[in-house]
Design a protein around this motif. Structure first.
Motif, PDB file in Angstrom:
ATOM      1  N   GLU A  99      20.839  49.803  51.270  1.00 13.93           N
ATOM      2  CA  GLU A  99      20.343  49.384  49.975  1.00 13.93           C
ATOM      3  C   GLU A  99      21.347  49.220  48.910  1.00 13.93           C
ATOM      4  O   GLU A  99      22.644  49.685  49.091  1.00 13.93           O
ATOM      5  N   TYR A 100      20.981  48.204  47.825  1.00 18.47           N
ATOM      6  CA  TYR A 100      22.124  47.941  47.110  1.00 18.47           C
ATOM      7  C   TYR A 100      23.025  49.383  46.546  1.00 18.47           C
ATOM      8  O   TYR A 100      24.354  49.078  46.378  1.00 18.47           O
ATOM      9  N   GLN A 101      22.328  50.335  46.092  1.00 23.82           N
ATOM     10  CA  GLN A 101      23.146  51.197  45.403  1.00 23.82           C
ATOM     11  C   GLN A 101      24.082  51.922  46.380  1.00 23.82           C
ATOM     12  O   GLN A 101      24.772  52.745  45.717  1.00 23.82           O
ATOM     13  N   HIS A 102      23.949  51.718  47.503  1.00 20.07           N
ATOM     14  CA  HIS A 102      24.764  52.530  48.448  1.00 20.07           C
ATOM     15  C   HIS A 102      25.958  51.600  49.035  1.00 20.07           C
ATOM     16  O   HIS A 102      26.923  52.009  49.785  1.00 20.07           O
ATOM     17  N   LEU A 103      26.063  50.430  48.575  1.00 15.11           N
ATOM     18  CA  LEU A 103      26.920  49.338  49.110  1.00 15.11           C
ATOM     19  C   LEU A 103      28.221  49.771  48.743  1.00 15.11           C
ATOM     20  O   LEU A 103      29.191  49.745  49.484  1.00 15.11           O
ATOM     21  N   GLU A 104      28.431  50.342  47.471  1.00 14.93           N
ATOM     22  CA  GLU A 104      29.693  50.472  46.786  1.00 14.93           C
ATOM     23  C   GLU A 104      30.392  51.886  47.622  1.00 14.93           C
ATOM     24  O   GLU A 104      31.626  51.903  47.893  1.00 14.93           O
ATOM     25  N   SER A 105      29.206  52.755  47.987  1.00 14.50           N
ATOM     26  CA  SER A 105      29.903  53.815  48.560  1.00 14.50           C
ATOM     27  C   SER A 105      30.689  53.569  50.044  1.00 14.50           C
ATOM     28  O   SER A 105      31.458  54.170  50.385  1.00 14.50           O
ATOM     29  N   PHE A 106      29.974  52.580  50.697  1.00 12.25           N
ATOM     30  CA  PHE A 106      30.376  52.131  51.922  1.00 12.25           C
ATOM     31  C   PHE A 106      31.729  51.534  51.780  1.00 12.25           C
ATOM     32  O   PHE A 106      32.550  51.225  52.766  1.00 12.25           O
ATOM     33  N   ARG A 107      31.720  50.420  50.770  1.00 10.57           N
ATOM     34  CA  ARG A 107      32.801  49.764  50.405  1.00 10.57           C
ATOM     35  C   ARG A 107      33.923  50.863  50.294  1.00 10.57           C
ATOM     36  O   ARG A 107      35.297  50.511  50.856  1.00 10.57           O
ATOM     37  N   GLN A 108      33.674  51.844  49.638  1.00  7.62           N
ATOM     38  CA  GLN A 108      34.636  52.918  49.359  1.00  7.62           C
ATOM     39  C   GLN A 108      35.423  53.536  50.933  1.00  7.62           C
ATOM     40  O   GLN A 108      36.431  53.774  50.811  1.00  7.62           O
ATOM     41  N   GLN A 430      37.190  64.253  45.606  1.00  2.00           N
ATOM     42  CA  GLN A 430      37.397  63.437  46.346  1.00  2.00           C
ATOM     43  C   GLN A 430      38.658  62.601  46.339  1.00  2.00           C
ATOM     44  O   GLN A 430      38.662  61.649  46.826  1.00  2.00           O
ATOM     45  N   GLY A 431      39.557  63.034  45.321  1.00  2.00           N
ATOM     46  CA  GLY A 431      40.689  62.474  45.251  1.00  2.00           C
ATOM     47  C   GLY A 431      40.729  61.052  44.318  1.00  2.00           C
ATOM     48  O   GLY A 431      41.711  60.324  44.330  1.00  2.00           O
ATOM     49  N   PHE A 432      39.661  60.849  43.486  1.00  2.00           N
ATOM     50  CA  PHE A 432      39.970  59.744  42.614  1.00  2.00           C
ATOM     51  C   PHE A 432      40.465  60.354  41.493  1.00  2.00           C
ATOM     52  O   PHE A 432      40.647  61.392  40.782  1.00  2.00           O
TER      53      PHE A 432
ATOM     54  N   PHE C  49      34.924  75.349  62.634  1.00  2.00           N
ATOM     55  CA  PHE C  49      35.932  76.086  62.087  1.00  2.00           C
ATOM     56  C   PHE C  49      37.133  75.298  61.769  1.00  2.00           C
ATOM     57  O   PHE C  49      37.779  75.522  60.758  1.00  2.00           O
ATOM     58  N   TYR C  50      37.317  74.357  62.699  1.00  2.00           N
ATOM     59  CA  TYR C  50      38.490  73.445  62.496  1.00  2.00           C
ATOM     60  C   TYR C  50      38.369  72.608  61.066  1.00  2.00           C
ATOM     61  O   TYR C  50      39.102  72.565  60.566  1.00  2.00           O
ATOM     62  N   ILE C  51      37.338  71.988  61.329  1.00  2.00           N
ATOM     63  CA  ILE C  51      37.018  70.980  60.233  1.00  2.00           C
ATOM     64  C   ILE C  51      36.791  71.820  58.752  1.00  2.00           C
ATOM     65  O   ILE C  51      37.122  71.310  57.719  1.00  2.00           O
ATOM     66  N   SER C  52      36.278  73.047  58.675  1.00  2.00           N
ATOM     67  CA  SER C  52      36.348  73.996  57.383  1.00  2.00           C
ATOM     68  C   SER C  52      37.660  74.126  57.012  1.00  2.00           C
ATOM     69  O   SER C  52      37.701  74.648  55.673  1.00  2.00           O
ATOM     70  N   LEU C  53      38.529  73.945  57.674  1.00  2.00           N
ATOM     71  CA  LEU C  53      39.993  74.110  57.120  1.00  2.00           C
ATOM     72  C   LEU C  53      40.842  72.703  56.732  1.00  2.00           C
ATOM     73  O   LEU C  53      41.873  72.891  55.894  1.00  2.00           O
ATOM     74  N   TYR C  54      39.795  71.743  56.711  1.00  2.00           N
ATOM     75  CA  TYR C  54      40.171  70.623  56.108  1.00  2.00           C
ATOM     76  C   TYR C  54      39.297  69.887  55.007  1.00  2.00           C
ATOM     77  O   TYR C  54      38.167  70.597  54.775  1.00  2.00           O
ATOM     78  N   ARG C  55      39.735  69.314  54.157  1.00  2.00           N
ATOM     79  CA  ARG C  55      39.003  68.370  53.133  1.00  2.00           C
ATOM     80  C   ARG C  55      38.712  67.014  53.511  1.00  2.00           C
ATOM     81  O   ARG C  55      39.825  66.375  53.656  1.00  2.00           O
ATOM     82  N   ASP C  56      37.567  66.670  53.431  1.00  2.00           N
ATOM     83  CA  ASP C  56      37.222  65.218  53.440  1.00  2.00           C
ATOM     84  C   ASP C  56      37.195  64.686  51.978  1.00  2.00           C
ATOM     85  O   ASP C  56      36.557  65.161  51.434  1.00  2.00           O
ATOM     86  N   THR C  57      38.086  63.672  51.736  1.00  2.00           N
ATOM     87  CA  THR C  57      37.958  62.957  50.583  1.00  2.00           C
ATOM     88  C   THR C  57      37.559  61.403  50.825  1.00  2.00           C
ATOM     89  O   THR C  57      38.145  61.110  51.789  1.00  2.00           O
ATOM     90  N   LEU C  58      36.993  60.850  49.902  1.00  4.43           N
ATOM     91  CA  LEU C  58      36.792  59.636  49.991  1.00  4.43           C
ATOM     92  C   LEU C  58      37.932  58.882  49.882  1.00  4.43           C
ATOM     93  O   LEU C  58      38.228  57.754  50.160  1.00  4.43           O
ATOM     94  N   VAL C  59      38.949  59.255  49.019  1.00  2.00           N
ATOM     95  CA  VAL C  59      40.339  58.682  48.765  1.00  2.00           C
ATOM     96  C   VAL C  59      41.179  59.584  49.577  1.00  2.00           C
ATOM     97  O   VAL C  59      41.470  60.716  49.101  1.00  2.00           O
ATOM     98  N   GLY C  60      42.058  58.964  50.612  1.00  2.00           N
ATOM     99  CA  GLY C  60      42.898  59.552  51.031  1.00  2.00           C
ATOM    100  C   GLY C  60      42.421  60.361  52.426  1.00  2.00           C
ATOM    101  O   GLY C  60      43.254  61.060  53.272  1.00  2.00           O
ATOM    102  N   ASN C 273      26.868  64.674  50.320  1.00  2.00           N
ATOM    103  CA  ASN C 273      28.284  64.707  49.652  1.00  2.00           C
ATOM    104  C   ASN C 273      29.257  64.321  50.580  1.00  2.00           C
ATOM    105  O   ASN C 273      30.294  64.103  50.197  1.00  2.00           O
ATOM    106  N   GLN C 274      29.203  64.219  51.650  1.00  2.00           N
ATOM    107  CA  GLN C 274      30.115  64.102  52.843  1.00  2.00           C
ATOM    108  C   GLN C 274      31.168  64.999  52.833  1.00  2.00           C
ATOM    109  O   GLN C 274      32.327  64.466  53.004  1.00  2.00           O
ATOM    110  N   GLN C 275      30.906  66.067  52.354  1.00  2.00           N
ATOM    111  CA  GLN C 275      31.931  67.183  52.243  1.00  2.00           C
ATOM    112  C   GLN C 275      31.722  67.830  53.685  1.00  2.00           C
ATOM    113  O   GLN C 275      31.091  69.074  53.622  1.00  2.00           O
TER     114      GLN C 275
END
Lengths: 435, 300, 308, 335
Positions: A99-108, A430-432, C49-60, C273-275
């Motif tokens: 869906e369009y709204q999720h394209l950006e999420s997957f681009r990320q 998330q590191g932004f 437990f292993y992944i609970s010690l890590y942080r998933d971030t969209l950047v990095g 949230n992909q966390q």
């Protein structure tokens, strides 16, 4: 005859296609040796019902490519599978419905290939706003398959009964809301779907709302800006006055509410008219379509709700073939027309939007009105919009916080503030870099 | 004994009998109320399955609709998405049966080892198995999913069947069952007679603990049949999904905005009705096993 | 390996193969179960437990975070809000469900009703309905505008009940769970009651105990292990509540949010949230909450356990 | 030669030593009864002979072959269990046949043997029944039948009669004795009932706390108990044990007198008051409070005693047993 330029350099005419399609069984039976090689297999994940029809057409027309269609779930389940595949580095399709709204999420997540070299030739086939959903400059990640420009479906009988003319502005809409509910306490002008982030977004869209946008490397988060606050104030007044309902949509109660005259309008998207006919049996003939109410009548603007695209995954081993699949399924005149008659999609090619056959279709359910014209007009008035790189989270926060405010926790305006906070926190986590 | 005391006894006895009858009627009434409550949703399901989509929400829930549409609903149900419903039923039946049988055999073997052998690590293993009951589903399902994705088992029915064959509660039940109901001397006698350990298990233990095994099999069968979370996450292809996930998918489809939504209420209701029939049949047929096996676990 | 650990092994003559097999037998019997147990319970746990010690971030991407996720859960209002919802849920629902189950089991065991078999089966039947389907059905029944209860209320000119309102939702969910599991618990109690020797009832009658006294002084204490078992199961089931609120969300998003129960929260953390790391940490803390609740409950009740 | 020789046998469960160090010879063809209170290790010893438990140290030889670590089925033994251990899902015939089927004995031979055992034990009509349809005595016989068809060199019995009622127990005792005479096989029999031991055994092994207290034929155990423990364990009612200053002055810790060896006479040594009298017809047992403690007295016939009666008595000459402070038998007072 429309010519289709395919990335493989094959040009095919419609008549040719029909011939091939007619002989599809024979083509399928042709031994690989005749064609020189095994066809390239392209794995397609899509939840479009009966898409196999179009897939068969494609396979018949492309002896060198064979689409394998898998329904990997609708929306979120499919996205989770894609994310898992991205994490695992395997198990991904070549082409995937997004869906369009999720394209950006997957681009990320750097999930998509750039098929611009093949797709840019088709830019002109779509309304500008639609194309901007899938392309960033010359980089094209997906092809638009269907869209959902916003308009208003309303009950002519109810409006007539209470002497209301269909509102063209939001101010008129608010007046009508009060009037209709005062006249009949069992009737509400609409059910405002505040628990659906996508519905709220579609209404904020034409106002120029920019919840999350990029500024270079930075993320600009303006969820609770002036636009949002105005929007919140407007709806809060109607909620406080008790003249609209705010129940979740798309459940049995809501369907009944639309069918039995509890709601006088449905602010919906291009796929709405046909969808409504599938369940509103007792109110058939009473419905009409009108433009989405406007804030500013000087420039007609609408938003989009729903629709999806076919994206090509970066992991694909067959980029040209995968691109051909995505492009053909979204541009072939026969295939796209079939969406409107078989799957009842709202079309996204300009050709179909302006075709008299589709746009001029007068439906008895709508009292003989050519409702598609209303939505086609909207399709061309959709303004550009920027999605966040974590749209699931944003929608979920919207759903949670609007829900909480409907449930009594503060006002809608407070909810926007809470969403802003949650999103800012999440984005930083998330590191932004948040501007 | 005089005549008057005779009469007094007679009256007293009669009064007691009538009191008993009154309390019997009162209790029956009380239970009937709850029975009504137990049956009400099922009655609603049956009645609703006979209605059209339109009647479903416009006619009274506990009455019939304007037309009797059950057969049409069934036809629609079976035709929908190329008959995927029957595929889901078959999947549920397959997964539940395999998981039920597998769980019973594995739990019996493991319970036997824990009940009848002394070996290094016995208590640790038993404690681990019992502790497993406390682990929340999500703690396992999400990592299981990630692991399955890594090992290429995601969207594979084995990803649902194999975990469903682990029944910690079954191991516990079988251990208790065998500690109490399986005489050590029988095993010793068989050993003296020259039977090897696996012959003893097959020829002596299995026949004797069959009722307990049926209970564990039933528990796992129903547990797998009812499971939603695990297959929801592990299986994404509709042709692999069990009935719970399939129906819930339709249900969500019916509740979905953004295009592609579909009104499927009659089909969902009819599907729900059809889907619970096999389990109800299993229940009726094997009802007595619930008691025998569960007692062993409950009393200790 | 087992054999050589034994101090006397050196003094023993060579053993026959059969004897070794007998030593190995328990491991062979346990083997298949343990294999799956390790593959599908231990390994995911370790991995979680292993992944609970890590942080998933969209950047990095994925970064080591140590105990950060656990520290975050401790102060996460959404998580504890979900736990609190379930504590409320449990304190209402568990006593009602188990109380009814116990009452019905005792009544049916005494046989002081007509049509015993019908009741026993009828009460148990809802257990055959998957919770997904039970929730769908009850969801329809709860409909605030067109549901049958609302229809009935309207017919009698009563204010229609709103089962989906924020105040009522927890009870509406409790009702679904009660409906599903009263019969199941009843069967456990019933089986346990059947195991009590009948001469106890006779002895108690000779001693002049009323049926109520017999239930309280004899049956209840003897039933205690079964009751404890069901309570621990219920605590487990309650704190892991997922299917019912997950599906109820479609009807009442205004009430059931994405962190309504801890399991729901973990699910949305891992999906929307992909966390993944944080979701795993939430699951672990939930596991600890469940284990502690069960343990504390066992301690309290063991101290106050009715005399046997 | 199918004697059983046990050398330096030790059995330890964790820190618990069940049998410290045990040596025992069971002669060929003997009926040896292991007797002792529960927990004395006699069953563990039997199970080690059977191969169902492994000794921690030491060796067991059957017929001159070391079988310490041999599989039970390869030791040439059979065993009858306390609970009979009949497989409940098999018929009587299948139960008897089970071991031979496992050993893949040819069918005709199996049938012949089952028929033979059934004949010996009068089970012909019960062969198709399930154990649950049998009486206690019948089950017992099936268990023995299963033993017989193995042609064992040594029969092992683990309290085989304890689940039977008194009358049946007496009858089965006789049948077991007859069986022994007929088969002439070595039999090792565990019981806690000294009556069974006395009536069946030609060699009794009295065990206590994992040690052998005394080995001998029934009469010698009765007449010459080597220890205080054996003295009280063998014989019913129990031997009276008396500790007085007199005896201690003589260097004797305890003297023992069997109830039938107390003589009532006016000039008796000790005075006593009758507490309870059990009249059994042919004899009577009187329980007395005496100046040397509680005493039991056995009288022939039906004496005219009643509670409260005063009487005097003395031990009969030559029937007094002397034990030192370790409970070991002494020839007589040392001084």
């Amino acid at each position: 005859m429309t010519k289709i330029f395919s990335p493989l350099g094959r040009t095919m005419q419609r008549r040719d296609f029909l011939k091939v399609a007619g002989a599809s069984a024979a083509v399928a039976a042709l031994p690989a040796a005749v064609r020189g090689a095994e066809p390239v297999k392209v794995l397609l994940w899509s939840w479009v019902p009966d898409l196999q029809l179009q897939v068969d057409m494609f396979n018949a027309a492309h002896p060198g490519i064979k689409i394998e269609l898998v329904n990997a779930g609708q929306g979120d389940p499919e996205y989770q599978a894609v994310r898992a595949g991205l994490q695992a580095g395997s198990g991904l399709p070549d082409v995937v419905q997004i869906e369009y709204q999720h394209l950006e999420s997957f681009r990320q997540l750097d999930a998509f290939a750039d098929m611009g070299q093949y797709a840019n030739a088709h830019k002109a086939a779509f309304p500008e706003a639609t194309w901007k959903q899938v392309a960033k400059g010359d980089v094209v990640n997906a092809m638009p398959q269907d869209t959902g420009p916003m308009a208003m479906l309303y009950r002519k009988d109810i409006f007539d009964k209470h002497g209301i003319t269909p509102p063209t502005t939001w101010a008129e809409f608010a007046d009508a809301a009060k009037k209709v509910h005062a006249a009949d306490p069992n009737v509400f002008i609409t059910d405002a779907l505040f628990s659906s982030g996508d519905w709220v977004t579609a209404l904020l869209w034409p106002m120029g709302w920019k919840p999350v946008s990029r500024d270079g490397d930075k993320l600009v988060i303006n969820i609770n800006d002036k636009i949002a606050k105005d929007f919140a104030a407007y709806w809060q007044e109607l909620i406080t006055a008790g003249v609209i309902e705010t129940k979740p949509g798309f459940n049995n109660e809501w369907y009944s509410g639309l069918d039995t005259g509890r709601y006088a309008t449905w602010l919906t998207a291009g796929w709405g008219p046909v969808f409504l006919t599938s369940f509103a049996k007792t109110s058939a003939g009473q419905w009409r379509a009108a433009d989405l109410p406007q804030w500013d009548t000087s420039k007609f603007a609408t938003g989009n709700w729903g629709g999806s695209s076919l994206a090509v995954m970066k992991a694909t081993q067959h980029l040209p073939e995968a691109a051909e699949v995505a492009i053909w399924l979204c541009t072939d005149p026969e295939a796209t027309k079939l969406y409107t008659t078989k799957q009842f999609f709202f079309p996204c090619t300009s050709a179909l939007l302006s075709s008299p056959e589709w746009a001029g279709n007068k439906m008895d359910f709508y009292g003989g009105q050519a409702v598609n014209e209303v939505f086609a007009k909207s399709a061309n008035a959709v303004t550009p919009f920027e999605w966040s790189p974590f749209q699931s989270f944003l929608y979920q926060s919207m759903s949670d916080e609007f829900g909480a405010s409907i449930g009594g926790k503060g006002t809608l305006s407070d909810a926007f503030d809470r969403i802003q906070d949650a999103v800012v926190t999440y984005a930083k986590e998330q590191g932004f870099t948040v501007a | 004994m005089t005549a008057t005391t005779d009469i007094a006894t007679f009256i007293a006895a009669k009064r007691r009998r009538s009191e008993q009858r009154r309390s019997r009627i009162m209790l029956t009434l009380l239970l009937s109320l709850f029975l009504l409550y137990s049956f009400m949703p099922l009655a609603y399901l049956v009645l609703s399955a006979t209605k059209t989509n339109g009647d479903l929400f416009t006619t009274f829930g506990f009455g019939f609709g304007t037309e009797f549409n059950l057969w049409q609903n069934l036809r629609d149900l079976l035709a929908r998405d190329n008959g995927v419903f029957m595929r889901w039923m078959f999947n549920s039946l397959l997964y539940s049966t395999v998981a039920g049988l597998g769980a019973a055999i594995l739990a019996t073997a493991a319970g036997y080892a824990l009940a009848k052998f002394k070996f290094v690590g016995r208590n640790l293993i038993f404690a681990l198995v019992l502790g497993a009951v406390m682990i929340p589903q999500t703690a396992l399902v999400v990592p299981t999913f990630l692991l399955l994705a890594l090992s290429g088992l995601s969207d594979n029915p084995l990803g649902v069947i194999l975990p469903s064959m682990i029944s910690p509660i079954g191991v516990y039940l079988m251990r208790v069952y065998m500690e109490q109901g399986l005489d050590n001397e029988l095993l010793d006698a068989a050993r003296i007679e020259g039977a090897g350990e696996f012959v003893i298990f097959r020829a002596i233990v299995l026949p004797l603990v069959a009722p307990g095994m049926v209970t564990v099999a039933l528990l796992s069968f129903v547990g797998t049949w009812n499971n939603y979370f695990l297959p929801l996450i592990v299986l994404r292809s509709p042709q692999y999904q069990p009935i719970t996930v399939g129906l819930a998918t339709w249900y969500q489809l019916a509740q979905q905005g953004g295009g592609g939504g579909q009104v499927l209420f009659s089909i969902i209701i009819t599907g729900a009705l059809v889907s619970i029939i096999p389990v109800i049949i299993v229940f009726l047929l094997l009802q007595r096993f619930w008691q025998g096996g569960l007692t062993a676990g409950a009393i200790k | 390996m087992v054999l050589s650990n034994s101090p006397a092994a050196a003094t023993r003559p060579a053993r026959s193969g059969g004897s070794t097999l007998r030593k190995l037998a328990p491991y062979l019997f346990l083997g298949p179960f343990l294999l799956l147990f390790i593959a599908f319970i231990i390994a995911p746990l370790v991995y979680a437990f292993y992944i609970s010690l890590y942080r998933d971030t969209l950047v990095g991407g994925r970064q080591f975070a140590g105990a950060a996720s656990y520290i975050k859960v401790m102060g996460d209002a959404k998580f504890w809000g979900g736990v609190w919802n379930l504590v409320l849920f449990g304190t209402v629902q568990m006593p009602i469900m188990l109380g009814l189950a116990l009452l019905f089991a005792i009544v049916l065991d005494r046989g002081q009703v007509y049509a015993k078999g019908l009741f026993r089966l009828g009460f148990f039947l809802p257990y055959a309905v998957p919770s997904v389907i039970a929730t769908i059905i009850w969801g329809y029944l709860y409909g605030p505008t067109f549901g049958p209860f609302t229809q009935m209320a309207k017919a009698f000119n009563l204010p229609p009940p709103d089962f989906l309102s924020p105040g009522a939702m927890i009870f509406s969910l409790a009702n679904i769970v009660t409906w599903e599991y009263v019969g199941y618990n009843m069967v456990i109690y019933y089986a346990a009651l059947k195991a009590i020797p009948s001469d106890l009832a006779e002895a108690a009658r000779v001693e002049g105990a009323s049926p109520w006294q017999f239930a309280r002084l004899i049956q209840l204490p003897l039933l205690w292990p079964a009751i404890l078992l069901t309570i621990i199961f219920s605590i487990n089931g309650t704190l892991q509540l997922f299917n019912e609120p997950y599906l109820m969300r479609f009807l009442a998003r205004n009430t059931v949010n994405s962190s309504y129960t801890p399991n729901l929260y973990a699910y949305s953390l891992a999906t929307s949230n992909q966390q993944y790391g944080y979701a795993a940490a939430v699951s672990f803390v939930l596991g600890i909450v469940i284990a502690s609740a069960s343990y504390i409950f066992t301690l309290i009740t063991n101290r106050r356990r009715p005399e046997q | 030669m199918t004697d059983v020789a046990i050398r330096s046998l030790n059995k330890t469960f964790g820190a618990l030593e069940i049998i410290p160090d045990l040596n025992l010879n069971v002669p060929d063809g003997s009926f040896t009864v292991l007797v002792g209170p529960s927990g004395c290790g006699k069953s563990t010893l039997l199970r080690m002979i059977a191969g169902l438990e492994q000794p921690t140290r030491g060796s067991i030889a059957i017929g001159g072959t070391d079988v310490t670590y041999e599989e039970p089925s390869k030791r040439g033994i059979s065993m009858v269990f306390q609970s009979y251990a009949l497989f409940p899902h098999m018929t009587v015939g299948q139960n008897i046949d089970f071991g031979m089927r496992i050993a893949k004995v040819p069918k005709e031979e199996r049938e012949k043997k089952v028929a033979y055992a059934a004949g010996v034990l009068k089970l012909e009509k019960l062969l198709d029944r399930k154990p649950s349809a049998l009486s206690g005595g019948q089950r017992q016989r099936v268990a023995i039948g299963r033993s017989i068809v193995r042609d064992p060199k040594v029969f092992l019995f683990d309290e085989p009669l304890s689940n039977l009622d008194a009358a049946l127990r007496g009858q089965m005792r006789v049948e077991l004795a007859e069986l022994h005479q007929r088969l002439k096989a070595t039999m090792i029999y565990v019981t806690h009932d000294q009556v069974e031991a006395m009536t069946l055994a030609d060699q009794i092994v009295v065990m206590n706390a994992g040690r052998i207290e005394q080995i001998g034929d029934p009469l010698s155990l009765y007449e010459k108990p080597e220890t205080e423990f054996v003295a009280t364990f063998i014989g019913s009612p129990k031997m009276n044990l008396i500790k007085t200053a007199d005896t201690q002055a003589m260097g004797v810790a305890t003297i023992g007198i069997r109830p039938e060896h107390l003589e009532v006479c006016d000039a008796g040594k000790w005075s006593a008051v009758v507490r309870v009298v059990e009249k059994l017809g042919n004899e009577a047992i009187a329980y007395l409070d005496s100046e040397v403690g509680d005493l039991t007295l056995r009288l022939v016939g039906t004496p005219a005693l009643k509670p409260g009666d005063q009487l005097r008595m003395s031990p009969r000459d030559g029937h007094v047993h002397y034990f030192d402070q370790h409970g070991r038998r002494m020839a007589g007072p040392s001084s």
